[in-house]
Each structure stands twice: as structure tokens, then as C-alpha cells.
Design a protein around this motif. Structure first.
Motif, PDB file in Angstrom:
ATOM      1  N   ALA A   1       0.826  -1.205   0.000  1.00 25.85           N
ATOM      2  CA  ALA A   1       0.000   0.000   0.000  1.00 25.85           C
ATOM      3  C   ALA A   1       0.860   1.255   0.000  1.00 25.85           C
ATOM      4  N   ILE A   2       1.926   1.246   0.793  1.00 27.12           N
ATOM      5  CA  ILE A   2       2.809   2.411   0.842  1.00 27.12           C
ATOM      6  C   ILE A   2       3.550   2.582  -0.472  1.00 27.12           C
ATOM      7  N   VAL A   3       4.006   1.475  -1.047  1.00 30.21           N
ATOM      8  CA  VAL A   3       4.728   1.549  -2.326  1.00 30.21           C
ATOM      9  C   VAL A   3       3.814   2.088  -3.420  1.00 30.21           C
ATOM     10  N   GLN A   4       2.572   1.606  -3.458  1.00 24.36           N
ATOM     11  CA  GLN A   4       1.643   2.117  -4.459  1.00 24.36           C
ATOM     12  C   GLN A   4       1.355   3.599  -4.248  1.00 24.36           C
ATOM     13  N   GLY A   5       1.313   4.017  -2.992  1.00 24.68           N
ATOM     14  CA  GLY A   5       1.132   5.439  -2.721  1.00 24.68           C
ATOM     15  C   GLY A   5       2.329   6.256  -3.171  1.00 24.68           C
ATOM     16  N   ILE A   6       3.534   5.720  -2.958  1.00 21.12           N
ATOM     17  CA  ILE A   6       4.748   6.428  -3.389  1.00 21.12           C
ATOM     18  C   ILE A   6       4.769   6.566  -4.907  1.00 21.12           C
ATOM     19  N   ILE A   7       4.434   5.500  -5.609  1.00 22.92           N
ATOM     20  CA  ILE A   7       4.441   5.530  -7.073  1.00 22.92           C
ATOM     21  C   ILE A   7       3.375   6.471  -7.596  1.00 22.92           C
ATOM     22  N   GLY A   8       2.210   6.476  -6.936  1.00 18.93           N
ATOM     23  CA  GLY A   8       1.107   7.318  -7.400  1.00 18.93           C
ATOM     24  C   GLY A   8       0.721   6.985  -8.825  1.00 18.93           C
ATOM     25  N   LYS A   9       0.498   8.007  -9.622  1.00 15.92           N
ATOM     26  CA  LYS A   9       0.214   7.820 -11.049  1.00 15.92           C
ATOM     27  C   LYS A   9       1.465   7.969 -11.906  1.00 15.92           C
ATOM     28  N   GLY A  10       2.622   8.036 -11.244  1.00  9.85           N
ATOM     29  CA  GLY A  10       3.874   8.089 -11.986  1.00  9.85           C
ATOM     30  C   GLY A  10       4.584   9.429 -11.883  1.00  9.85           C
TER      31      GLY A  10
ATOM     32  N   LEU B   1      -4.092  11.972   6.074  1.00  5.55           N
ATOM     33  CA  LEU B   1      -3.078  11.958   7.111  1.00  5.55           C
ATOM     34  C   LEU B   1      -1.945  11.001   6.730  1.00  5.55           C
ATOM     35  N   PHE B   2      -2.309   9.841   6.226  1.00  8.48           N
ATOM     36  CA  PHE B   2      -1.342   8.842   5.782  1.00  8.48           C
ATOM     37  C   PHE B   2      -0.508   9.377   4.617  1.00  8.48           C
ATOM     38  N   GLN B   3      -1.147  10.037   3.687  1.00 11.24           N
ATOM     39  CA  GLN B   3      -0.442  10.553   2.513  1.00 11.24           C
ATOM     40  C   GLN B   3       0.539  11.658   2.892  1.00 11.24           C
ATOM     41  N   ASN B   4       0.103  12.566   3.754  1.00 11.79           N
ATOM     42  CA  ASN B   4       0.948  13.705   4.111  1.00 11.79           C
ATOM     43  C   ASN B   4       2.107  13.320   5.023  1.00 11.79           C
ATOM     44  N   ASN B   5       1.860  12.387   5.951  1.00 11.14           N
ATOM     45  CA  ASN B   5       2.873  12.046   6.950  1.00 11.14           C
ATOM     46  C   ASN B   5       3.777  10.890   6.539  1.00 11.14           C
ATOM     47  N   VAL B   6       3.328  10.068   5.590  1.00 12.15           N
ATOM     48  CA  VAL B   6       4.102   8.888   5.208  1.00 12.15           C
ATOM     49  C   VAL B   6       4.524   8.953   3.738  1.00 12.15           C
ATOM     50  N   ILE B   7       3.560   9.097   2.848  1.00 11.85           N
ATOM     51  CA  ILE B   7       3.840   8.990   1.417  1.00 11.85           C
ATOM     52  C   ILE B   7       4.696  10.152   0.917  1.00 11.85           C
ATOM     53  N   VAL B   8       4.293  11.364   1.218  1.00  9.32           N
ATOM     54  CA  VAL B   8       5.002  12.544   0.692  1.00  9.32           C
ATOM     55  C   VAL B   8       6.464  12.586   1.127  1.00  9.32           C
ATOM     56  N   PRO B   9       6.800  12.314   2.405  1.00 11.63           N
ATOM     57  CA  PRO B   9       8.230  12.295   2.757  1.00 11.63           C
ATOM     58  C   PRO B   9       9.027  11.253   1.978  1.00 11.63           C
ATOM     59  N   TYR B  10       8.442  10.077   1.752  1.00 12.68           N
ATOM     60  CA  TYR B  10       9.118   9.077   0.923  1.00 12.68           C
ATOM     61  C   TYR B  10       9.368   9.628  -0.479  1.00 12.68           C
ATOM     62  N   GLN B  11       8.354  10.233  -1.058  1.00 11.53           N
ATOM     63  CA  GLN B  11       8.476  10.761  -2.418  1.00 11.53           C
ATOM     64  C   GLN B  11       9.555  11.834  -2.499  1.00 11.53           C
ATOM     65  N   GLN B  12       9.592  12.711  -1.510  1.00 14.20           N
ATOM     66  CA  GLN B  12      10.592  13.773  -1.532  1.00 14.20           C
ATOM     67  C   GLN B  12      12.009  13.222  -1.426  1.00 14.20           C
ATOM     68  N   ASP B  13      12.196  12.197  -0.586  1.00 11.97           N
ATOM     69  CA  ASP B  13      13.521  11.575  -0.471  1.00 11.97           C
ATOM     70  C   ASP B  13      13.968  10.983  -1.803  1.00 11.97           C
TER      71      ASP B  13
ATOM     72  N   VAL C   1       5.653  13.862  -8.789  1.00 13.99           N
ATOM     73  CA  VAL C   1       4.826  12.655  -8.788  1.00 13.99           C
ATOM     74  C   VAL C   1       3.371  13.068  -8.797  1.00 13.99           C
ATOM     75  N   GLU C   2       2.621  12.483  -9.714  1.00 15.63           N
ATOM     76  CA  GLU C   2       1.183  12.737  -9.743  1.00 15.63           C
ATOM     77  C   GLU C   2       0.513  11.798  -8.753  1.00 15.63           C
ATOM     78  N   GLN C   3      -0.174  12.382  -7.782  1.00 17.64           N
ATOM     79  CA  GLN C   3      -0.765  11.576  -6.721  1.00 17.64           C
ATOM     80  C   GLN C   3      -2.023  10.851  -7.191  1.00 17.64           C
ATOM     81  N   LYS C   4      -2.283   9.718  -6.550  1.00 15.08           N
ATOM     82  CA  LYS C   4      -3.528   9.001  -6.770  1.00 15.08           C
ATOM     83  C   LYS C   4      -4.618   9.577  -5.883  1.00 15.08           C
ATOM     84  N   LYS C   5      -5.843   9.580  -6.399  1.00 16.03           N
ATOM     85  CA  LYS C   5      -6.975   9.962  -5.581  1.00 16.03           C
ATOM     86  C   LYS C   5      -7.505   8.724  -4.865  1.00 16.03           C
TER      87      LYS C   5
END
Length: 398
Positions: A60-69, A330-342, A362-366
Motif C-alpha cells: 500500500a505504501i509503495v503504491q502510494g509512493i508511485i502514485g500515477k507516476g 493523514l497517511f499521505q501527508n505524513n508517510v507517502i510525501v516524505p518518501y516521495q521527496q527523499d 509525482v502525480e498523486q492518486k486519488k
């Protein structure tokens, strides 16, 4: 006078199957071992493959990091990462899984003969072992092999046929070393060469999750034994006893035989086997409690505040749309976005070797892809514009 009988009670030790997870760094002659057996990354992969809850959280976290690419200021920048036809989005998907799973990732950097262009290839992080640091405290390079379980348990020296050595990333040395390895590093107290995943504190409870599954699976396979005690009075030979045991297993063991009838034919009532039910001790409720604790601890280790993000319904939660949306944001802002920025900060360092003006995002998923219009928010990798953005509705990170 009756003789007093003395009784002596002692504890019968249970089998000790406990094995501590070891991520120590032990340097010898050429490379630094990752764990006492040099197989800690393989252990990480093993528990990922065996625990359903842990794997669901990681995925789930990996899919959030990938988003729409990935996105870029010029889409052509993303079209090709190497001559094998991989795009930057292909590399990004592999990097995202490695980063979440291992806490790091590696990309091979190959300059052309005239050093004007660069190709990029993903390298499985579990295949990497670091060379010992030089006198300046820098890792000069890395050894790469998919067979550390065979060559890396005891020996401190490997041959060129067993492991490929690639110098560490340094564009200033591209003339001397046209093949280099970029390894993303995050600071981790106590770790000098290898990072650790952010959920490493939950390795033991993840292992417990797999043991609970094994316990219930074995119970089903063995007919929920021991629920009956069967005593026979045949005084038979070893061969006859083995035949009786085989008949019982064939007819009554396993989930497919649950609820079946038992038929016994004997020559006299005196020879009938004695069948005694074994009372249950209420262990089912105990294992339900343990399972709930395991799920909660695994999700906590991954910073997933609501199981509903993974589709897990829990008591006391209504599961309405607004509750799920709040938990996901909350999950996206606190977990996914920091991963993406790194990850983006590292990928931009690499893509700038070919396109110095490239800006990645990265284009985020809705959460609900139902056509609802939402405001697009750009979160910059330097976080300057992020403070001015409405962080409650992230749609695009760049």
C-alpha cells in the motif's frame, strides 16, 4: 508406618527456536557483512513474502509512493533511462519498493564513451555489500552478487567471478570510472554502512504473524488435533500400529475430512477403542487477541493510523467516506510525501547528468477516483512552496 513417597517436579524445557534478528555490520578484508550471516537483506525479503499483513502494508505504501507516476517539466526527459528500453517510471517503481522494503536503493550509473550521456539501471539492494571505508571515511565502492547465501557467510574475500565490484558514485571521477553505483543513504544511529527500514522494530511481531498462520494451518491439516484421545487394546505389532495410524490419518485428518462420520468394526465390545474428547482450553479467544495485537503493531510500525486504508474493518469504526478520506490524507501527508521527496531528491541528482534543467514530480492518486474535482497542489522538493500549500488536499508533488 506407610513409607512417605517423595515427588520431584522440574520444568521440561521447550525447544528454543528463538533467533534474534541481526543487522550488525562486520567488516573484514574486502567487504562489510550485513548481519552475522551476511544475509539480513534476504531476511527482510523473507518476512515480506510470509506475512500477509506486513506485505499488504508495504504494498500500500509503495503504491502510494508511485502514485500515477513521475512528472517532469519536459515529458521527453522521462522517456528513456537506458538502452534496454526502461523509462524513468520503470526505475521509479523498482526504487520505491526497495526504499520501503530495505530503507535504501541503488542505481548503476554508466557514462557513454565520450562521457556526454548517462544510462541508469536499477540494482537490487539485497545484492549489495559495501567495501570497507577508506581513511577519509568514504565507501569507495560496492560488491554486487545474487549469491551471498553461498559465498558470503564466512569468507571475507570474493573473486571477480563471484561478485562484481563497482566504484561509488562520484561524477568527478567519470573519466577513471565510467561505471559507478549510486546508493541512497539516510542517517541511522549505530549504522555506518547499511541503512535499516523504518519498521525494523516490528520484525519480531511480523515473524509472530507468520507463526500464527502456521499454527492455524497445521491445526486444520491435522484435523484440529489434539481434540480426541484414541486408545486401542490390540497390543499389536509396530506394523499393525502404523497401519491403524495410517487409517486414522487417511480418514479423519485434514480440513477436507471435518464433520465426517467415524465407523469402527471390531470382533467384540472388549476390543473397541476408547475415544475420549479432550476439552478445549479457550485458546481460540487467546489467538484472536494475539492476532489483533499483531495487526495493530505492524500497522503502527508502518505509521498506518487506520486499518481502513488497507481495507481492514475494525470494531468501533463506522468506516464512512469522510473517516476514510481523513485517514488517507493523514497517511499521505505524513508517510507517502516524505518518501516521495527523499526519492525525488536522489533521482533529480541523477537525471541532471543528462538534463540539468529537469524538475521531477509525482502525480498523486486519488482515494476515490469518481470524477470529483479536487484542487491540485504542488509540493516542491525544496519544501519552500509546500508551506503555502493546502496540505490537506495534495494532488501533485514536484
Amino acid at each position: 508406618m506407610a513409607e512417605n513417597k517423595k515427588f520431584k517436579f522440574q520444568r521440561i524445557p521447550s525447544p528454543n527456536n528463538f533467533k534474534a534478528f541481526d543487522w550488525s555490520e562486520k567488516g573484514k578484508d574486502e567487504y562489510v557483512k550485513f548481519g552475522d550471516d551476511n544475509l539480513f537483506p534476504q531476511t527482510t525479503i523473507d518476512i515480506y513474502n510470509k506475512s500477509s499483513i506486513h506485505a499488504a502494508a508495504v504494498n500500500a505504501i509503495v503504491q502510494g509512493i508511485i502514485g500515477k507516476g513521475l512528472t517532469a517539466n519536459e515529458e521527453v526527459y522521462l522517456n528513456s533511462a537506458n538502452r534496454k528500453g526502461e523509462t524513468w517510471n520503470d526505475l521509479y517503481a523498482k526504487v520505491a519498493l526497495d526504499y520501503k522494503l530495505h530503507g535504501s536503493f541503488a542505481i548503476e550509473v554508466i557514462w557513454s564513451r565520450d562521457r556526454s550521456m548517462v544510462e541508469f539501471y536499477h540494482i537490487d539492494f539485497s545484492h549489495i555489500r559495501a567495501a570497507k571505508k577508506d581513511h577519509r571515511g568514504h565507501v569507495p565502492g560496492y560488491f554486487i552478487s545474487s549469491e551471498w547465501n553461498r559465498i558470503g557467510r564466512s569468507r571475507a574475500v570474493v573473486t571477480d567471478q563471484e561478485a562484481l565490484y563497482i566504484p561509488g558514485f562520484n561524477p568527478l571521477l567519470k573519466e577513471e570510472h565510467p561505471h559507478q553505483l549510486y546508493v541512497h543513504q539516510n542517517y541511522r544511529p549505530g549504522q555506518t554502512y547499511y541503512p535499516l527500514p523504518d519498521y525494523v522494530g516490528a520484525y519480531r511481531v511480523i515473524e509472530l504473524d507468520t507463526e500464527i498462520d502456521n499454527f492455524h494451518t497445521n491445526n486444520i491439516r491435522n484435523g484440529l488435533a489434539p481434540s480426541l484421545s484414541i486408545t486401542t487394546f490390540t497390543n499389536g505389532s509396530d506394523e499393525q500400529l502404523r497401519e491403524i495410524e495410517a487409517q486414522l490419518n487417511a480418514n479423519y485428518a485434514g480440513g477436507e475430512n471435518a464433520g465426517s462420520l467415524m465407523y469402527i468394526d471390531v470382533d467384540s465390545p472388549e476390543n473397541a477403542p476408547q475415544i475420549t474428547p479432550i476439552p478445549q482450553n479457550g485458546a481460540d479467544g487467546y489467538y484472536v487477541t494475539i492476532n489483533d495485537m499483531v495487526v495493530q503493531k505492524i500497522l503502527t510500525a508502518h505509521r498506518i493510523t487506520s486499518p481502513m486504508i488497507l481495507g481492514i474493518k475494525t470494531e468501533g469504526q463506522l468506516g464512512g467516506r469522510s473517516e476514510v478520506v481523513d485517514a488517507y490524507l493523514l497517511f499521505q501527508n505524513n508517510v507517502i510525501v516524505p518518501y516521495q521527496q527523499d526519492i525525488l531528491s536522489s533521482l533529480e541528482v541523477l537525471i541532471h547528468l543528462n538534463y540539468p534543467d529537469a524538475v521531477l514530480g509525482v502525480e498523486q492518486k486519488k482515494l476515490y477516483d469518481d470524477g470529483t474535482e479536487e484542487e491540485e497542489v504542488i509540493v516542491d522538493t525544496d519544501t519552500t512552496d509546500q508551506e503555502e500549500a493546502d496540505i490537506q488536499q495534495p494532488e501533485l508533488i514536484a
